[in-house]
Design a protein around this motif. Structure first.
Motif, mmCIF file in Angstrom:
data_model
loop_
_atom_site.group_PDB
_atom_site.id
_atom_site.type_symbol
_atom_site.label_atom_id
_atom_site.label_comp_id
_atom_site.label_asym_id
_atom_site.label_seq_id
_atom_site.Cartn_x
_atom_site.Cartn_y
_atom_site.Cartn_z
ATOM 1 N N PRO A 385 0.829 -1.209 0.000
ATOM 2 C CA PRO A 385 0.000 0.000 0.000
ATOM 3 C C PRO A 385 0.860 1.255 0.000
ATOM 4 C CG PRO A 385 -0.845 -1.591 1.571
ATOM 5 C CD PRO A 385 0.483 -2.114 1.109
ATOM 6 N N ARG A 387 0.584 5.740 -1.076
ATOM 7 C CA ARG A 387 -0.295 6.840 -1.453
ATOM 8 C C ARG A 387 0.528 7.917 -2.159
ATOM 9 N NH1 ARG A 387 -5.288 8.577 -0.242
ATOM 10 N NH2 ARG A 387 -5.583 6.786 1.145
ATOM 11 N N GLU A 394 -4.515 0.414 -6.162
ATOM 12 C CA GLU A 394 -4.676 -0.936 -5.632
ATOM 13 C C GLU A 394 -4.585 -1.928 -6.785
ATOM 14 O OE1 GLU A 394 -8.513 -0.677 -3.842
ATOM 15 O OE2 GLU A 394 -7.706 -0.155 -1.877
#
Length: 706
Positions: A385, A387, A394
């Motif tokens: 994961p 950002r 994803e």
């Protein structure tokens, strides 16, 4: 007077005057007739040959085979043909034997044939054989007359003589074969053979040849779709006559008589309808359009698309393009499974529709990353994961794989590694490079390229996508795809997509992608893609000869539950390669300078990729920076008489040792302890210099060597 002899008295003057007057009158009449005939012939004007240029537009493949013909404006089918190459010799033997046995020797009119026809008419009371030659029949076709009279026959004779003076025998025969009526709107043997038998007239059975000889004598009364019995009787009369003349054996004629005649017309050949429509639209004044398509491959892929679409559902359409990537020639262009299927919007060419490419742009992200030299196929990269501002990509299956080799990340089409590399490469740079290579990318209104484009957030056509993948197969150079053969000197300039080494590495990675169930591993380098919402399924691949692209989806853009590139498009791709009829050609060998090594043997900075945000430094550590040469500078390397360039000094500040030097993405060694190195320029032009430190930090400058 008296004596042994007698003297004949001279003719009276009155008789002499009468004879002279008769001769004079006869000459006057003959002169008047000659003058009248001359005036009449002159009044006919020139032979109307201009109309022979009015023919159906035909589109042929790379080998001259017919793909599609278009009816003329008035609805008639008139296809050009030549006796030498386009017609069965057996048919020509029957035609000349039945219609004009001395065609090669007479000068337009055959007096023997005319005399024979007249005697047969007088003795038998009906026409047994006609006296018109092929040339006279051509004259009748050029100037059709409904009435049958002596003046009409004389006009045909005059025209026949004129035709023989203007044209060769072969030209006359070719025109007859093109213009002869065969019933309805069919003119010429080629149109008739295609409509009645579904084949070109190059190979005809004896029955078919005899039928085509008989039909032009009375085309409307012998139309196969209306009067098949009359047509059969006429065919059999031709066979009987040919047996009598010794041109056909009794046994062969008996077999031919047993063959039924067609009772319905077949649809005209229609291959590559979307491609032929576009060809005619781009060349409206050309009667014969030559394309690069291969009719055999085209037919096979059309059947493939039709079969797979039927299995996928009534609303699903399929587009397929196959190209020879060396030349850019399109070999097959399937715009839809069925051109006439309204439900599938069959007349919409899905190879040119702008759709979301899903993951099919990922190889170009990796290619630029390889080119820049900050990652290698065996480098490790994290799939976890992450950002990027408000954007958190994803994977398709919502799972993460952890740390994986870059090679595996591309083969598994992992989203997070692709976005991380795109963040490093730059979305605007990727967009600019793809456009430079010839592709048109369509972004939503008022939007600029962003990280989402790596996962399908941009529009592209299947045609452009195939062009880009063909560029990978060509080791980084794209060529424009072409379907029409215009000239031998047409522009075939190449455009840069990526460096040869990077392109080869992409192909080497993609050929290891696990194939679908119907595929063989290690033969095709391919990539699949699925757009957001299951609207588009893609698969594009290449071997050493061909590049083929497949799109599957609904033409209206509606989602299709479960529509995946890997399960819907990839099997079609592998079947398409199999149906080309050619053995798979291996990919090219690696170009010079490609670094082939395991992860353990890579330079330390290439062993693991870290996103820019992970570069954590101590307070005393300076950021890596190339001090010399400056980015964008021009450097005179002073080529000597042998055209070699002086070494270029590179100076670096900051960074963590060891410092690796790369030239155009290829490692050339390490920077020494003084943070400098001499680099041999590869040649004149732009050169990309990159330095990478132990943490994965890098700095790049582009300079121009002159």
């Amino acid at each position: 007077m008296t004596g042994e002899g007698t003297i004949t008295p001279a003719a009276p003057p009155r008789r002499r005057r009468t004879l002279k007057a008769a001769v004079t009158a006869g000459l006057a009449v003959a002169g008047a007739v000659l003058v009248a005939a001359t005036i009449w012939i002159v009044s006919l004007g020139p032979v109307p040959l201009a109309q022979t240029k009015q023919i159906s537009t035909t589109v042929v493949d790379r080998n001259g085979k017919l793909l599609r013909a278009y009816a003329m404006a008035d609805g008639r089918w008139r296809l050009p043909v030549t006796a030498a190459t386009g017609v069965d010799p057996g048919y020509l033997n029957l035609l000349l034997g039945y219609e004009d046995q001395r065609f090669r020797s007479h000068h337009g009119v055959d007096p023997l044939a005319l005399g024979r026809a007249a005697v047969q008419l007088l003795t038998q009371g009906h026409i047994v054989s006609g006296g018109s030659t092929i040339t006279m029949q051509l004259a009748r076709l050029l100037e059709p007359r409904r009435e049958r009279s002596i003046s009409v026959k004389l006009q045909q004779i005059v025209r026949a003589v004129e035709l023989e003076r203007q044209l060769s025998k072969d030209q006359i025969l070719d025109l007859y074969l093109t213009l002869a009526p065969f019933g309805g709107n069919l003119e010429g043997i080629r149109a008739a053979s295609l409509a009645y038998f579904g084949t070109e007239p190059k190979r005809l059975s004896l029955a078919e040849a005899a039928l085509l000889v008989a039909l032009p004598q009375s085309p409307e009364r012998r139309r196969l779709d209306r009067y098949p019995d009359a047509a059969r009787a006429a065919r059999d009369r031709v066979l009987d006559r040919m047996v009598g003349d010794g041109r056909v054996s009794k046994e062969d004629a008996a077999v031919a008589r047993a063959e039924p005649v067609p009772r319905l017309r077949k649809p005209m050949l229609l291959l590559a309808p979307h491609a032929t429509d576009q060809a005619v639209s781009s060349s409206p004044d050309t009667s014969l359009i030559r394309t690069t398509l291969d009719s055999t491959i085209q037919r096979n892929l059309e059947l493939l698309a039709r079969d797979r679409a039927a299995a996928l559902g009534p609303d699903i359409s399929i587009g397929i393009i196959a190209v020879d990537h060396e030349s850019g020639a399109v070999l097959a262009h399937v715009g839809s499974p069925d051109y006439f299927d309204v439900r599938r919007a069959g007349q919409v060419d899905m190879t040119r529709a702008v759709r979301s490419p899903g993951s099919t742009l990922k190889p170009f992200i990796y290619g630029l990353a390889f080119e820049d030299g900050f990652v290698h196929p065996e480098s490790l990269i994290d799939d976890r994961p992450i950002r990027f501002g408000n954007y958190a990509p994803e994977n398709f299956d919502m799972n993460f794989q952890g740390t994986v080799p870059v090679r595996r990340a591309l083969q598994m089409s992992l989203n997070v590694p692709a976005v991380a590399l795109l963040d490093r490469v730059g979305a605007s740079r990727l967009s600019a490079r793809l456009k430079q290579a010839g592709a048109t990318l369509v972004l939503p209104k008022d939007e600029v390229p962003g990280l989402a484009m790596g996962l399908g957030g941009v529009g592209i056509t299947l045609s452009d996508l195939v062009r880009l993948y063909a560029g990978i197969a060509r080791l980084g150079q794209t060529v424009a795809l072409r379907e029409i053969v215009r000239s031998e000197t047409e522009d075939r300039d190449t455009r840069r997509l990526m460096d040869p080494a990077a392109a080869w590495q992409i192909g080497n990675v993609l050929i290891g992608t696990p194939p679908p169930e119907n595929g063989v591993h290690g033969r095709i380098a391919f990539k699949t893609g699925t757009s957001y919402g299951y609207r588009d399924a893609w698969s594009v691949g290449f071997d050493g000869r061909y590049t083929i692209g497949v799109w599957v989806g609904r033409p209206d853009g509606a989602p299709v539950t479960g529509l995946l590139g890997r399960t819907a498009a990839a099997p079609i791709l592998f079947d398409a390669f199999a149906r080309t009829g050619k053995l798979s050609v291996p990919l090219p060998k690696p170009p010079r300078g490609v670094l082939v090594a395991s992860n353990a043997k890579l330079p330390l900075p290439l062993r693991r990729f870290r996103p820019v945000g992970e570069l954590v430094r101590s307070g005393s550590e300076q950021a890596l920076r190339i001090q010399f040469p400056l980015n964008g500078s021009r450097i005179d390397a002073g080529a000597d008489s042998e055209q070699s360039f002086a070494p270029l000094p590179v100076k670096v500040a900051g960074g963590v040792f060891p410092l690796t030097m790369l030239v155009n993405g290829i490692a050339v060694g390490e920077i020494d302890s003084r943070r400098q190195r001499l680099v041999a320029p590869p040649g004149p032009g732009f050169v990309r210099l990159t330095v990478m430190d132990a943490t994965g930090a890098a700095d790049t400058v582009v300079v121009r060597i002159q």
